[in-house]
Design a protein around this motif. Sequence first.
Motif, PDB file in Angstrom:
ATOM      1  N   LEU A  34       0.829  -1.201   0.000  1.00 28.64           N
ATOM      2  CA  LEU A  34       0.000   0.000   0.000  1.00 28.64           C
ATOM      3  C   LEU A  34       0.864   1.252   0.000  1.00 28.64           C
ATOM      4  O   LEU A  34       1.933   1.272   0.604  1.00 28.64           O
ATOM      5  N   ASP A  38      -3.787   5.590  -0.675  1.00 24.43           N
ATOM      6  CA  ASP A  38      -4.620   4.449  -1.063  1.00 24.43           C
ATOM      7  C   ASP A  38      -5.799   4.372  -0.105  1.00 24.43           C
ATOM      8  O   ASP A  38      -5.656   4.596   1.102  1.00 24.43           O
ATOM      9  N   ARG A  75      -7.996  -3.365  -0.516  1.00 19.34           N
ATOM     10  CA  ARG A  75      -8.078  -2.021  -1.076  1.00 19.34           C
ATOM     11  C   ARG A  75      -9.541  -1.698  -1.315  1.00 19.34           C
ATOM     12  O   ARG A  75     -10.334  -2.581  -1.634  1.00 19.34           O
TER      13      ARG A  75
END
Length: 172
Positions: A34, A38, A75
């Motif tokens: 990440l 994000d 995500r």
Amino acid sequence: LVANHEERPVSTVVGVVFNAGGQVVPCESDGIELAWNDRVICRSARGLEYGRVVVPNRRPTKEELGQQLRSVVRRATAEDDATRRAQRERAELAVRGFRRRVREQGLPVKVHTGDTLFDGSRVTVTFGADDRIDLRAVAQDVGRELGVRVEARQVGPREGARLTGGFGMCGD
């Protein structure tokens, strides 16, 4: 009795904020690479939460190794982003309803913000007042109106300033 179980070591950690002006919370990234900014979905004791990465993958500190950390589930998708926007609108409606009811009742309260869990099950409205005040009845009225559980959370002046984006000489 607590079951004895082996905990796997935390390999990487990211820093995540869950609302504007919020504290940076260390979360186990579970091998997901990440970067800054994000959007992620994390699991916490309260349920699933939507957050933004502000500290990219790094090794955990000694203190973090001994803590029960929130974990990054995945995500966030474009669908998650749309869901979050809708939730923010609902939280804003709750704040407006809360302010209206407080004004109608002439209560000495300053309503700061509203936030919701990612699953949409609850909206938390934060407010400040000079004295302790119970606004559960106001929260229930607003919740009935919107069809969602609304909780009222009283905060002090420093946290109120932080939540509304204010800062002064002391850094708050």
